[in-house]
Design a protein around this motif. Structure first.
Motif, short mmCIF file in Angstrom:
data_model
loop_
_atom_site.label_atom_id
_atom_site.label_comp_id
_atom_site.label_asym_id
_atom_site.label_seq_id
_atom_site.Cartn_x
_atom_site.Cartn_y
_atom_site.Cartn_z
N ILE A 108 0.92 -1.10 -0.17
CA ILE A 108 0.19 0.04 -0.06
C ILE A 108 0.80 1.14 -0.11
CG2 ILE A 108 -2.01 1.18 0.97
CD1 ILE A 108 -2.39 -1.53 2.83
N HIS A 109 0.86 2.05 -1.17
CA HIS A 109 1.85 3.25 -1.24
C HIS A 109 0.95 4.47 -1.31
CE1 HIS A 109 4.97 5.33 -3.95
NE2 HIS A 109 4.94 5.66 -2.59
N ASN A 110 1.03 5.23 -0.27
CA ASN A 110 0.10 6.42 -0.18
C ASN A 110 -1.12 6.11 -0.27
OD1 ASN A 110 2.53 8.07 0.41
ND2 ASN A 110 2.97 8.38 -2.00
N GLY A 111 -1.80 5.10 0.41
CA GLY A 111 -3.03 4.66 0.36
C GLY A 111 -3.67 3.72 -0.95
N LYS A 112 -2.70 3.43 -1.77
CA LYS A 112 -3.12 2.92 -3.04
C LYS A 112 -2.54 1.40 -3.16
CE LYS A 112 -3.55 6.94 -5.91
NZ LYS A 112 -3.12 7.79 -7.08
N PRO A 113 -3.36 0.35 -3.19
CA PRO A 113 -2.74 -0.76 -3.03
C PRO A 113 -2.04 -1.50 -4.50
CG PRO A 113 -5.11 -1.07 -3.43
CD PRO A 113 -4.67 0.47 -3.47
N ILE A 114 -1.06 -2.14 -4.33
CA ILE A 114 -0.58 -2.95 -5.50
C ILE A 114 -0.35 -4.37 -5.10
CG2 ILE A 114 1.32 -3.09 -7.24
CD1 ILE A 114 1.41 0.11 -5.03
N CYS A 115 -1.05 -5.24 -6.13
CA CYS A 115 -0.94 -6.86 -5.60
C CYS A 115 -0.08 -7.33 -6.62
CB CYS A 115 -2.27 -7.30 -5.67
SG CYS A 115 -3.54 -6.19 -4.57
N GLU A 116 0.14 -8.81 -6.11
CA GLU A 116 0.98 -9.73 -6.81
C GLU A 116 2.66 -9.25 -6.74
OE1 GLU A 116 -0.45 -12.66 -8.53
OE2 GLU A 116 -1.96 -11.76 -7.11
N SER A 117 3.19 -10.23 -6.17
CA SER A 117 4.44 -9.92 -6.07
C SER A 117 5.56 -9.45 -6.91
CB SER A 117 5.17 -11.24 -5.24
OG SER A 117 5.14 -12.37 -6.06
N SER A 118 5.33 -10.04 -7.99
CA SER A 118 6.38 -9.79 -9.12
C SER A 118 5.96 -8.35 -9.86
CB SER A 118 6.24 -10.86 -10.39
OG SER A 118 4.82 -10.95 -11.02
N ILE A 119 4.70 -8.03 -9.89
CA ILE A 119 4.17 -6.68 -10.29
C ILE A 119 4.76 -5.62 -9.00
CG2 ILE A 119 2.19 -5.23 -10.62
CD1 ILE A 119 0.88 -7.77 -11.70
N ILE A 120 4.57 -6.22 -7.73
CA ILE A 120 4.88 -5.10 -6.96
C ILE A 120 6.48 -4.97 -6.89
CG2 ILE A 120 5.19 -4.82 -4.43
CD1 ILE A 120 2.77 -6.59 -4.13
#
Length: 217
Positions: free
Chosen positions: A58-70
């Motif tokens: 969660i970066h500045n309130g916005k989620p990023i999912c899936e490890s390789s994408i993160i």
């Protein structure tokens, strides 16, 4: 204004470890929130409503999912330090290919070692060794998969090494005997603080898997 970075993860997840390695390589401070996958928190369900799984950054309130994408997001956003993906487009595509290969192959094959018995377990062991031997060929004589620098493909695989002890203990085999160059690579990676400080104790991973295995005995 400083970036607010939160990681939803569970300690023994080899996929969550990828994110921890990447953040450590970049020197990014973050808040870690351990998740119980048997009792998922409202925050996890809110931040990853599609898969309801960790890791979630969660970066500045916005989620990023899936490890390789993160990991790719971390590399792109904090691009001024410790590049993780190769700069060459072909090499970058190859690194992505092999991380995708790891994601599709290792976890499911290795799962047979601690959830199956007899021939199915033996099959899982053979599959894992075959996959690791393929990756050993990709490594070749290089220090790291990307050459002299620890990078994206190393991050994609090294988290699994903390599970090797459990696979070997439960399956009664030796990965080092089959893939010595790969284990030498593991030892090199462990010399990096970004790796050694982010990996769980292999014996604790084994204990967790043995508890999980009881469901299938």
């Amino acid at each position: 204004m400083a970036d607010e970075v939160v990681l939803l993860d569970t300690n023994v997840s080899m996929f969550g470890m990828r994110v921890r390695f990447a953040l450590a390589e970049k020197g990014i401070q973050y808040e870690y929130k351990e998740q119980d996958l048997l009792n998922k928190t409202p925050l996890l369900l809110q931040m990853n409503p599609i898969h309801k799984q960790i890791p979630v950054l969660i970066h500045n309130g916005k989620p990023i999912c899936e490890s390789s994408i993160i990991v790719e997001y971390i590399d792109e956003f904090w691009k001024d330090k410790a590049p993780l993906l190769p700069s060459d487009p072909y090499e970058r595509a190859q690194a992505r290919f092999w991380v995708d290969f790891i994601d599709k192959k290792i976890y499911e094959s290795a799962k047979k070692i601690y959830t199956k018995k007899g021939e199915e377990q033996e099959g899982g062991k053979k599959e894992v060794i075959e996959i690791l031997k393929q990756l050993e060929q990709v490594l070749g004589e290089k220090a790291y998969f990307g050459g002299e620098c620890f990078g994206y493909l190393d991050i994609g695989l090294i988290g699994f090494s903390s599970w090797f002890y459990a696979y070997e203990t439960i399956g009664n085999f030796s990965i080092e005997a089959e893939c010595p160059k790969l284990i030498s690579w593991v030892k090199r990676c462990l010399e990096k603080e970004s790796v050694s400080n982010s990996l769980p104790d292999p014996k604790k991973v084994c204990e967790s898997l043995l508890q999980f295995k009881k469901r299938f005995d």
